[in-house]
Write an enzyme that holds these catalytic residues in place. Structure first.
Site, PDB file in Angstrom:
ATOM      1  N   ASP A 128       0.862  -1.174   0.000  1.00  0.00           N
ATOM      2  CA  ASP A 128       0.000   0.000   0.000  1.00  0.00           C
ATOM      3  C   ASP A 128       0.909   1.237   0.000  1.00  0.00           C
ATOM      4  O   ASP A 128       2.133   1.145   0.124  1.00  0.00           O
ATOM      5  CB  ASP A 128      -0.942  -0.031   1.221  1.00  0.00           C
ATOM      6  CG  ASP A 128      -2.235   0.742   0.967  1.00  0.00           C
ATOM      7  OD1 ASP A 128      -2.232   1.682   0.145  1.00  0.00           O
ATOM      8  OD2 ASP A 128      -3.254   0.413   1.602  1.00  0.00           O
TER       9      ASP A 128
ATOM     10  N   GLU B  98     -10.657   6.561   4.786  1.00  0.00           N
ATOM     11  CA  GLU B  98      -9.666   5.943   5.673  1.00  0.00           C
ATOM     12  C   GLU B  98      -9.798   6.438   7.114  1.00  0.00           C
ATOM     13  O   GLU B  98     -10.914   6.562   7.622  1.00  0.00           O
ATOM     14  CB  GLU B  98      -8.259   6.111   5.073  1.00  0.00           C
ATOM     15  CG  GLU B  98      -8.165   5.407   3.723  1.00  0.00           C
ATOM     16  CD  GLU B  98      -6.779   5.334   3.130  1.00  0.00           C
ATOM     17  OE1 GLU B  98      -5.829   4.947   3.828  1.00  0.00           O
ATOM     18  OE2 GLU B  98      -6.632   5.643   1.930  1.00  0.00           O
TER      19      GLU B  98
END
Length: 628
Positions: free
Chosen positions: A308, A515
């Site tokens: 990521d 997020e």
């Protein structure tokens, strides 16, 4: 022909073939007729260590200059959330940018094309004018794998419209706690629904032609490489805190969080992205047992594993505390491509140093590069590395918007229909009436309707972010010409009482987020939502439409409400909401998440011992469409 002549001919042929080899005349790896394995081996044999390391590096477009691409043999480039060549960029602007970067890669000694990736998590969400589909939390409600496949195919065409061949989607997290800020990226709390929804992968990539498990597949220029994420357990973190620790036993890991990956790998997913989260204290970016031992060896996944964003740095807390040990842990765990995305020289210098010291063996580097090349060859990038504008008309096309509208209406869940038990149903609403009130912060706000990961990383407020239909506009489009529609975002009680409205539609919910910025301990509707419900529903028959990325606190308001609809984050096609409200289509959706009474109950999932929800998993009232 004499012996001397034959010898001269042979010598001449030898010189020509030697010269062709020296100048790159016939290169086996560039021959699409050669078997995939032979092309990979041929190219690997020609590559220097620096060319191999370059393939493992993914950098952000803002630092991907032609000089950088050539000097460091960079293998991949990405757009971070909201990273665009220019505001409201056209497909042509995107294609030109991608091709400029690609031309630099093609001008290197071996001409290995780079692969450009982007988050296209509910349609091509960074791009102005693209079709924004409902977020996954809504799509899980549909329990319709064929719909997901069609959405995947439409998304692939829109991504290709901008010259991009790789999408970081789908997220196959199993969100077990709605306090998690990424819960809307999860199809369901139930792994079986998540498994069904992996049908988006053949939509994005094309149907796997063979039954060879784990082999990546991308079916040509109208398709894109997909990415199953985030491996593994990202939806099970303690208290739903983003990037936190998932504490679970083998049953929880392999029975809840892993099953989606079995399906993704079997469907030929090209790439898998590793999760920021930890599993029982060990960061997934450092988890060799699961990344190499399970995903690569046991599941036989043969595509590439990608980190990521700054995932290597974030093995430590604070991030980047000990970069060399983090890099060693991540590469050793089996990560093949590193989303750096800015400090590429630091990464390249450090990996070189560790190879020189024999800390990282060449076998690990070769495994990574083989996997990356396998995906690039499979995609046809070597044959057609440059994009063109042949798919430009697919961006935001009428067909795709109609598909999104279908997805919206199928993802709605009717939670209440009539104030008290036995009351006449409120929905569907009459199109022909005197005067109706549309209220609430989310009724005329495309940004709120689309949520996070739309145009920018965190999403935007308002109506000038992209092209779409708000719920208010949809209502106006749907009612009879004689029906008066009055809009007031936050009316006071007097306004409502004196307005002589036949009924009201109140659209409230959460602001956009993504997020960790969406992590919430209270899960309340943002103000003035609760006040609007109070002011409107006390005085007139009201339908409340909740626009949110997850179940939110509703129990205090339910008794005042006549009808309640969960619309999740429907995207650009608000017309799908009006389709069901006014009975052009029936409500069919069933909850793919438990709707709690109080946050004190969380985490609470179907099958738990003390299961006492406001609305249980699988719940959803239905209506029949009006007969025309």
């Amino acid at each position: 022909m004499g012996t001397l002549s034959k010898a001269l001919c042979l010598l001449l042929l030898y010189c020509v073939s030697a010269s062709a080899a020296a100048t790159g005349g016939y290169l086996k790896y560039k021959d699409p007729k050669q078997p995939l394995g032979a092309r990979i081996r041929d190219l690997m044999n020609r590559m220097t260590l620096q060319e191999k390391i370059g393939q493992m590096v993914q950098i952000e477009r803002t630092v991907a200059t032609p000089q950088v691409m050539k000097k460091y043999f960079i293998g991949s480039v990405l757009s971070g959330g909201g990273s665009v060549p220019s505001p409201k960029a056209t497909p042509a602007t995107w294609v030109n940018m991608v091709n400029e970067i690609q031309k630099a890669s093609l001008s290197t000694r071996l001409g290995i094309p780079m692969i450009y990736g982007i988050d296209a998590v509910h349609g091509h969400n960074n791009v102005y004018g693209a079709t924004i589909f409902p977020h996954n939390v809504g799509l899980g409600v549909t329990r319709d794998p064929n719909l997901l496949k069609r959405i995947g195919a439409a998304t692939a065409l829109e991504v290709r419209a901008t010259g991009i061949p790789y999408a970081f989607a789908p997220c196959i997290a199993v969100c077990r706690d709605p306090r998690w800020g990424r819960c809307y990226e999860s199809y369901s709390e139930d792994y079986r629904i998540v498994q069904q929804m992996t049908e988006i992968i053949p939509g994005l990539q094309g149907d796997l032609p063979t039954k060879r498990r784990g082999v990546p597949f991308v079916g040509g220029k109208s398709k894109v490489a997909a990415c199953a994420k985030h491996f593994v357990g990202d939806g099970g973190t303690v208290r739903g805190i983003d990037e936190n620790n998932t504490v679970t036993d083998k049953n929880g890991l392999f029975g809840i969080h892993m099953p989606g990956y079995y399906n993704a790998v079997n469907k030929g997913v090209a790439t898998v992205m590793v999760s920021y989260s930890a599993l029982n204290g060990l960061r997934m970016h450092a988890n060799k047992e699961l990344v190499t031992g399970f995903l690569k060896n046991k599941l036989k996944f043969r595509g590439f594993v990608i980190s990521d964003w700054q995932g290597i740095d974030r093995i430590t807390n604070p991030p980047h505390l000990n970069y060399s040990s983090s890099l060693y842990a991540g590469i050793s765990a089996g990560i093949d491509m590193i989303m750096v995305p800015y400090n590429y020289t630091e990464f390249i210098d450090e990996i070189n140093s560790q190879i020189k010291k024999k800390l990282i063996p060449m076998s690990r580097i070769d495994d990574a590069v083989k996997r990356i090349l396998r995906v690039k060859f499979t995609m046809g990038l070597f044959e057609e590395p440059l994009a063109d504008l042949s798919f430009a008309n697919q961006l935001g096309s009428k067909e795709h918007r109609e598909l999104a509208r279908e997805a919206v209406r199928k993802s709605l869940v009717l939670l209440k229909n009539g104030k008290k038990k036995g009351d006449k149903p409120v929905l569907p609403l009459p199109k022909k009436t005197g005067k109706i009130l549309v209220a609430g912060t989310h009724a005329d706000n495309l940004g709120n309707q689309c949520g996070g990961w739309t145009i920018t990383w965190q999403g935007l407020n308002g109506n000038d972010l992209t092209v779409g239909t708000t719920i208010l506009t949809a209502v106006k489009n749907t009612v009879a010409p004689t029906t008066q529609v009055v809009y007031n975002a936050n009316p006071d009680a007097n306004f409502v009482k004196s307005g002589k409205f036949d009924y009201a539609i109140v659209v409230v919910g959460e602001p956009p987020y993504a997020e960790m910025f969406g992590d919430s301990t209270n899960l309340t509707i943002s103000e003035p939502g609760p006040s609007t419900i109070g002011n409107v529903c006390g005085s007139v028959k009201c339908v409340v439409v909740v626009v949110s990325g997850r179940p939110v606190v509703m129990q205090p308001y339910v008794s005042k409400i006549d009808a309640l609809v969960a619309a999740w984050l429907p995207g650009t096609e608000g017309q799908g909401v009006a389709d069901a409200l006014f009975g052009d289509y029936g409500f069919t959706g069933k909850l793919a998440r438990t709707w709690f009474k109080s946050v004190k109950q969380l985490p609470m999932n179907v099958g738990d011992k003390y299961y006492d929800p406001l609305y249980p998993f699988g719940y959803g009232l239905t209506t029949k469409p009006n007969k025309l």
